[in-house]
Enzyme design. Structure first.
Site, PDB file in Angstrom:
ATOM      1  N   GLY A 132       0.862  -1.194   0.000  1.00  9.86           N
ATOM      2  CA  GLY A 132       0.000   0.000   0.000  1.00  9.86           C
ATOM      3  C   GLY A 132       0.890   1.233   0.000  1.00  9.86           C
ATOM      4  N   ARG A 133       0.367   2.300   0.629  1.00 10.67           N
ATOM      5  CA  ARG A 133       1.125   3.561   0.628  1.00 10.67           C
ATOM      6  C   ARG A 133       2.494   3.416   1.293  1.00 10.67           C
ATOM      7  NH1 ARG A 133      -4.091   6.957   1.684  1.00 10.67           N
ATOM      8  NH2 ARG A 133      -4.167   5.601   3.482  1.00 10.67           N
ATOM      9  N   GLU A 172       1.225  -5.124  22.892  1.00 13.13           N
ATOM     10  CA  GLU A 172       1.718  -3.819  23.341  1.00 13.13           C
ATOM     11  C   GLU A 172       0.950  -3.359  24.566  1.00 13.13           C
ATOM     12  OE1 GLU A 172       1.991  -0.866  20.254  1.00 13.13           O
ATOM     13  OE2 GLU A 172       2.989  -2.284  18.937  1.00 13.13           O
ATOM     14  N   HIS A 221       7.121   1.400  19.091  1.00 10.73           N
ATOM     15  CA  HIS A 221       6.040   1.892  18.211  1.00 10.73           C
ATOM     16  C   HIS A 221       6.213   3.383  17.891  1.00 10.73           C
ATOM     17  CE1 HIS A 221       1.681   0.846  16.892  1.00 10.73           C
ATOM     18  NE2 HIS A 221       2.228   1.744  16.079  1.00 10.73           N
ATOM     19  N   ARG A 267       1.893  -4.079  12.375  1.00  3.31           N
ATOM     20  CA  ARG A 267       1.136  -4.440  13.565  1.00  3.31           C
ATOM     21  C   ARG A 267       1.763  -5.681  14.181  1.00  3.31           C
ATOM     22  NH1 ARG A 267      -0.167  -0.034  13.579  1.00  3.31           N
ATOM     23  NH2 ARG A 267      -2.245   0.856  13.372  1.00  3.31           N
ATOM     24  N   GLY A 273       6.896   4.507  14.643  1.00  7.59           N
ATOM     25  CA  GLY A 273       6.861   4.682  13.186  1.00  7.59           C
ATOM     26  C   GLY A 273       6.517   6.089  12.737  1.00  7.59           C
TER      27      GLY A 273
END
Ligand code: DGY
Length: 320
Positions: free
Chosen positions: A156-157, A268, A287, A239, A289
């Protein structure tokens, strides 16, 4: 004029825009995650909720939220929200797409390079005073990155932005797997569409960019690791539950794969203790990103824009 509840700390100037429109804003001004009881209490009064990916907005929360008109999630992902329950209650759900694509792709490459070239281990070594001079067989010999095969799972993106970095920046051969062909990426980056199994077998770096669905949960299990090259490195900024962490620890401990760069975890905020013990070619971050000031600000802006629109009786800008 409406009551807006915000479960976490958000840039004050963004919340000012809500107040300027006449709304009452209550922000939970504390680090860490909101307690469940508090969320249930606060949501019962709110007409708009700005929340985090880590806040579980399930049917119980939605049932309590009698006045709620919008849930603006501060993330592009929204698996923390029971969409069916929200829809049944007539509550709009929005996310923050687009603004974190390049930032997350940057972090993917940071992890890839750090795991391959053992940057974290080398940093600790330099700081410890153990560096005694250059030698041919230095303790932190790493793996090559340029010209290697980069396998993208989920084109995807963000997957495409990572592929672009690999292809144009590092001359890598890009392989990808996705439920849908990405013809523009094939044309621009000579990306080759392959089966999941072929991608595992051929890639030197496997980077996960798929969303979490019933189909992708534990997509990376022991069988998947058995197919990967022993010199391969796994990167996950998507994820946590896409990877069976027990199987990952096994694969790393037994040398079934060479390393991993991990940003997201199965449970998490817990980090698997087995992962914590591993250092060689293993890099763990919490986490982050999308964690640049610019991107986090843009995410807050989008969430507020969506709340303003819905409370003004307009269509949301980013419905999911
Ligand atoms: C998202 O937006 O889904 C990210 O995981 C949070 O940065």
């Amino acid at each position: 004029m409406a009551k807006v509840y915000v479960t976490c700390r958000v840039f004050p100037e963004e919340l000012e825009r809500l107040r300027a429109a006449g709304h009452t804003v209550e922000m939970r001004d504390a680090p860490g995650l909101i307690l469940r009881e508090k969320l249930l209490e606060k949501v019962s009064e709110a007409e708009a909720l700005i929340c985090l990916l880590s806040d579980r907005i399930d049917a119980e929360v939605i049932e309590k939220a009698g006045k709620l008109r919008i849930i603006a999630n501060l993330a592009v992902g929204y698996e923390n929200i029971d969409l069916a329950a929200a829809q049944a209650a007539g509550i709009v759900v929005t996310n923050t797409p687009g603004v974190l694509t390049e930032t997350t792709a940057d972090l993917t490459f940071a992890l890839l390079l750090a795991a391959a070239r053992r940057i974290v281990e080398a940093d600790a070594f330099a700081r410890s005073g153990a560096f005694y001079g250059w030698e041919l067989l230095q303790p932190h010999l790493g793996l090559e990155v340029h010209g290697k095969a980069l396998g993208i799972v989920g084109m995807g993106r963000i997957g495409t932005a990572v592929a672009r970095r690999g292809r144009l920046g590092f001359g890598m051969d890009v392989l990808y797997h996705d439920p849908h062909r990405n013809k523009p990426a094939e044309a621009e980056l000579q990306a080759k569409y392959v089966s999941f199994e072929a991608l595992l077998e051929k890639s030197d770096f496997v980077s996960i960019h798929t969303s979490l669905t019933r189909e992708t949960r534990h997509l990376f299990d022991r069988q998947a690791f058995l197919r990967m090259k022993k010199t391969a490195i796994l990167i996950n900024v998507a994820r946590g539950p896409v990877v069976d962490e027990k199987a990952l620890v096994w694969a790393l401990e037994t040398g079934q794969i060479a390393g991993a760069g991990i940003d997201v975890y199965e449970e998490e905020p817990k980090v698997n203790p087995g992962l914590l013990k591993l250092q060689e070619h293993v890099v763990l971050v919490p986490h982050i990103g999308s964690a640049t000031s610019k991107t986090r600000r843009a995410m807050a802006r989008i969430a507020v824009d969506n709340v303003l629109a819905v409370l003004a009786g307009e269509a949301p800008l980013n419905p999911v």
